[in-house]
Design an enzyme around this catalytic site. Structure first.
Site, mmCIF file in Angstrom:
data_model
loop_
_atom_site.group_PDB
_atom_site.id
_atom_site.type_symbol
_atom_site.label_atom_id
_atom_site.label_comp_id
_atom_site.label_asym_id
_atom_site.label_seq_id
_atom_site.Cartn_x
_atom_site.Cartn_y
_atom_site.Cartn_z
ATOM 1 N N GLU A 153 -14.873 63.635 28.868
ATOM 2 C CA GLU A 153 -15.383 64.258 27.998
ATOM 3 C C GLU A 153 -17.073 63.875 27.452
ATOM 4 O O GLU A 153 -17.126 63.433 26.088
ATOM 5 C CB GLU A 153 -14.683 64.286 26.768
ATOM 6 C CG GLU A 153 -13.155 65.001 26.898
ATOM 7 C CD GLU A 153 -12.316 65.482 25.739
ATOM 8 O OE1 GLU A 153 -12.957 65.138 24.493
ATOM 9 O OE2 GLU A 153 -11.339 65.955 25.801
ATOM 10 N N GLU A 209 -5.877 67.038 30.248
ATOM 11 C CA GLU A 209 -5.505 66.690 28.964
ATOM 12 C C GLU A 209 -5.112 68.135 28.211
ATOM 13 O O GLU A 209 -5.834 68.987 28.319
ATOM 14 C CB GLU A 209 -6.567 65.854 28.064
ATOM 15 C CG GLU A 209 -6.338 64.363 28.283
ATOM 16 C CD GLU A 209 -7.390 63.801 27.244
ATOM 17 O OE1 GLU A 209 -7.408 64.165 26.155
ATOM 18 O OE2 GLU A 209 -7.970 63.049 27.770
#
Ligand code: BGP
Length: 488
Positions: free
Chosen positions: A167, A376
């Site tokens: 991320e 995720e």
């Protein structure tokens, strides 16, 4: 598309779950590991526990892998702790750090679970920060390349799926929250310099992986929060596109096309931002061809127009799990985020929107035509053991079922998806709320309070207890996505 049949998953689909070193391992001062910036950051989040003990996966890894095997996993996504592998500025590789990961990888392979390994998940070593002042210094690029090569050299014989930086987009969007803004005094401009340095680190890792790991594949891990326009008013649609650019598209375009888009270049020009791109940088980025996208996606956002004279408002995350704590941002001239009346929210004000996962996969496939794996997705909730000593997490089962169904629909829609690895396998530390926000299929018997009070780890139970979602997920994945465990 609506389909008359249930979605079908490919035969070799990888079913597993996900974690990150600093959130699950604990043992921060064991086995030669030295501190990381995130350790210090996590200490600031009291009354929530810091990461010194976490789920103590460091000592429980065998038991944890045995539970994964029992559940029926074919993959497990985890990250390596940089300062466990290279604890000091002298760059010496720590044999105990290598041992820990070699043992974990061997255990996984022995159980036919494919390791999917993230090189960097928010845990820059403190020595690196001391030496260079943090992410803002280009010295980090060479260190990251060296670290990546050490990982490929030692683990590349068994690890074939690699993820570069977790991320990166969220680290830049949320800066301080994830600890990357250290050493910055002008975040507005410097975040783009850090972002550029991260892009070069990513590029070095991609190139080295292809050179060193036989059959190795590598991809980035964008944190995807798809954006819907609040209305069909054309200005809201453009605002949604702006939000998409500023939170995710700028990053994804750069990974795939190896250069910065006109959108971001114009933004830098109009705002006098110098991202400090040097000669040869874009050539390097262009050489780094990713093999796939690892997609993190939990929720969606909704955007509306924000005129130039709108009152600016900061994005404040909900930091304690009491509904209503989140504040949507207003970025004048760009976009404002707003509530979506069509979806429910979690206690942390995250949109519960399974369709956002299908939307994301469709969006990514349409834009980039690259395979994807979900690394995720999950449901964070307050949880404690019931009187029967069990965890009946029906809300999580509902969330996972609805989300996985949407992954199946995206596959039916034509997207190439390799696997699904929700966050998380065992309970582990959340980025801001310690053990108070749990995601696991397996409960870890410890609370923030107990961790904070314990003089010694031996005072803690840390027992692993399978939640209802563990049994539900196990049935689903053992049937390769056929047994949804519905009553009907
Ligand atoms: C992702 C991070 C993870 C994880 C997850 C849940 O963005 O990659 O590290 O923590 O979000 O977020 P949180 O822990 O804040 O609930």
């Amino acid at each position: 598309m609506h389909y008359r049949h249930e979605p079908r998953f490919p035969d070799n689909f990888m079913w597993g779950a996900s974690s990150a070193a600093w959130q699950v391992e604990g043992a921060t001062a064991k086995g030669g590991r030295t501190p990381a910036i995130i350790d210090l950051n996590s200490k600031k989040k009291k009354p929530f526990a810091d990461n010194s003990i976490a789920s103590d996966h460091y000592h429980h890894y065998k038991e944890d892998v045995a539970l994964m095997a029992e559940c029926g996993f074919s993959s497990y996504r985890f990250s390596l702790s940089w300062s466990r592998i290279i604890p000091n500025a002298d760059r010496k590789v720590n044999p105990e750090g290598l041992d820990f990961y070699n043992n974990l990888i061997d255990e996984l392979v022995k159980n036919n679970i494919a390791p999917i390994v993230t090189l960097y998940h928010y845990d820059m070593p403190c020595w690196l920060e001391e030496k260079y002042g943090g992410w803002l210094n280009r010295g980090v690029i060479e260190e990251f390349e060296y670290y990546s090569k050490v990982c490929f050299e030692h683990f590349g014989d068994r690890v074939k799926y690699w993820l570069s930086i977790n991320e990166q987009n969220m680290q830049i969007v949320y800066g301080d929250w994830l600890g990357v803004s250290k050493g910055c005094d002008n975040w507005f401009e410097q975040k783009w310099q850090i972002n550029h340095i991260m892009n070069l680190c990513h590029a070095k890792a991609v190139i080295a992986c292809h050179e060193m790991v036989e059959g190795g594949k590598i991809g980035p891990v964008p944190g995807m929060v798809p954006i819907y326009p609040e209305t069909c008013r054309p200005l809201d649609q453009i605002a949604a596109m702006n939000a998409e650019e500023f939170t995710e598209k700028i990053w994804n375009d750069t990974y795939v096309f190896g250069k910065y888009s006109n959108f971001v270049k114009n933004y830098w020009k109009n705002n006098n931002i110098d991202p400090k791109i040097m000669e040869g940088d874009e050539e390097l980025m262009a050489q780094a061809k990713i093999d796939f996208f690892a997609v993190n996606c939990y929720r969606s956002n909704t955007a509306k127009d924000a005129p130039l004279d709108a009152e600016p408002r900061e994005y404040l995350l909900n930091k304690d799990g009491k509904k209503g704590g989140l504040q949507f941002p207003v970025n004048p001239g760009e976009f404002a985020l707003t509530a979506n009346p069509y979806v429910e929210t979690t206690d942390w004000d995250w949109e519960i929107d399974p369709g956002s996962l299908r939307y994301t996969l469709r969006y990514m496939w349409d834009h980039y035509q690259l395979p994807m794996m979900i690394t995720e997705n999950g449901f964070g909730m307050h949880e404690s053991l019931g009187e029967d000593g069990k965890i009946h997490d029906q809300a999580r089962i509902d969330f996972l079922r609805d989300n996985i169904y949407q992954v199946g629909l995206a596959i039916e829609d034509g997207c190439e998806v390799w696997g699904y690895n929700p966050w998380s396998f065992t309970d582990l530390l959340s980025t801001g709320n310690g053990m108070a926000k749990r995601y696991g299929l397996v409960y870890v018997d410890v609370t923030d309070e107990q961790i904070n009070q314990a003089q010694d780890i031996s005072e803690l139970s840390l027992k692993r207890i399978r939640k209802d979602s563990f049994y539900w997920y196990s049935k689903l994945i053992k049937s390769n996505g056929k047994d949804w465990g519905r009553d009907d």
